[in-house]
Write an enzyme that holds these catalytic residues in place. Sequence first.
Site, PDB file in Angstrom:
ATOM      1  N   TYR A   1      41.391  23.603  47.454  1.00 31.00           N
ATOM      2  CA  TYR A   1      41.377  23.696  45.998  1.00 31.00           C
ATOM      3  C   TYR A   1      42.657  23.209  45.328  1.00 31.00           C
ATOM      4  CZ  TYR A   1      37.323  26.507  47.111  1.00 31.00           C
ATOM      5  OH  TYR A   1      36.122  26.933  47.601  1.00 31.00           O
TER       6      TYR A   1
ATOM      7  N   ASN B   1      31.622  26.651  36.118  1.00 29.26           N
ATOM      8  CA  ASN B   1      31.798  26.569  37.559  1.00 29.26           C
ATOM      9  C   ASN B   1      31.328  27.920  38.092  1.00 29.26           C
ATOM     10  OD1 ASN B   1      32.558  26.557  40.226  1.00 29.26           O
ATOM     11  ND2 ASN B   1      34.530  25.578  39.877  1.00 29.26           N
TER      12      ASN B   1
ATOM     13  N   HIS C   1      24.968  28.875  44.587  1.00 29.07           N
ATOM     14  CA  HIS C   1      24.052  28.784  45.719  1.00 29.07           C
ATOM     15  C   HIS C   1      23.097  29.969  45.820  1.00 29.07           C
ATOM     16  CE1 HIS C   1      27.223  25.968  46.543  1.00 29.07           C
ATOM     17  NE2 HIS C   1      28.078  26.962  46.634  1.00 29.07           N
TER      18      HIS C   1
ATOM     19  N   ASP D   1      18.655  31.248  35.483  1.00 26.68           N
ATOM     20  CA  ASP D   1      17.710  31.582  34.423  1.00 26.68           C
ATOM     21  C   ASP D   1      18.403  31.738  33.070  1.00 26.68           C
ATOM     22  OD1 ASP D   1      15.671  31.471  36.270  1.00 26.68           O
ATOM     23  OD2 ASP D   1      15.365  33.638  36.380  1.00 26.68           O
TER      24      ASP D   1
ATOM     25  N   HIS E   1      32.442  21.595  40.053  1.00 28.18           N
ATOM     26  CA  HIS E   1      32.957  22.143  41.307  1.00 28.18           C
ATOM     27  C   HIS E   1      34.207  21.366  41.684  1.00 28.18           C
ATOM     28  CE1 HIS E   1      29.548  24.746  42.070  1.00 28.18           C
ATOM     29  NE2 HIS E   1      28.789  23.753  41.633  1.00 28.18           N
ATOM     30  N   ILE E   2      35.245  22.066  42.050  1.00 29.89           N
ATOM     31  CA  ILE E   2      36.506  21.424  42.418  1.00 29.89           C
ATOM     32  C   ILE E   2      36.334  20.613  43.690  1.00 29.89           C
ATOM     33  CG2 ILE E   2      38.888  21.887  43.143  1.00 29.89           C
ATOM     34  CD1 ILE E   2      38.782  24.316  41.187  1.00 29.89           C
ATOM     35  N   THR E   3      35.604  21.165  44.650  1.00 32.04           N
ATOM     36  CA  THR E   3      35.359  20.451  45.908  1.00 32.04           C
ATOM     37  C   THR E   3      34.001  19.767  45.855  1.00 32.04           C
ATOM     38  OG1 THR E   3      34.297  22.349  46.983  1.00 32.04           O
ATOM     39  CG2 THR E   3      36.708  22.157  47.221  1.00 32.04           C
TER      40      THR E   3
ATOM     41  N   ARG F   1      26.455  25.703  51.254  1.00 31.87           N
ATOM     42  CA  ARG F   1      27.031  25.351  49.947  1.00 31.87           C
ATOM     43  C   ARG F   1      26.430  24.075  49.359  1.00 31.87           C
ATOM     44  NH1 ARG F   1      31.709  28.514  49.239  1.00 31.87           N
ATOM     45  NH2 ARG F   1      32.691  29.086  51.210  1.00 31.87           N
TER      46      ARG F   1
END
EC number: 4.2.1.10
Length: 166
Positions: free
Chosen positions: A22, A73, A79, A86, A99-101, A110
Amino acid sequence: MKVVVIQGPNLNMLGIREQRLYGPMKLEQIHQNMKTFADQNGMEVEFFQSNLEGEIVDKIQECLGDADGIIINPAAYSHTSIAIRDAISAVSLPTLEVHITNIHAREEFRRHSLTAEVAAGVIAGFGPFGYHMAMIAMHQILSELGALKEAQAKAQAQAQEGAKES
């Protein structure tokens, strides 16, 4: 043009947690960079972080009538959380997932995001710069929606004027 940025679990630990994945940047710095962009582009931005699924759902619901768009995020909840998915779907606001990654290059569990299915777009794998990309994209989306609403209002006004003249 108001955007609410919602950060999920463990993102309050950025700069400390797993820096090899990260990076060293703290969440506060990411938010400051986003605020700078917002200020420079006539946007209002509000930040929210929670480790609790229900609080994230509540915040998404609070955006209805208060915000023009959401940048989220959901972190690990991406997941697993049908509730967050919803809530995003229910408010019908332009939503971008960040998402950072690159979640598609990580562990198998993931690689699928339930929340991405109801987002207008997903930005993943660009590190903290992904949030800047999301701000650029959201500005564009909201500008286009604003122009569309303006054109529709103008067309409706012209149609009403034409009906009065008949």
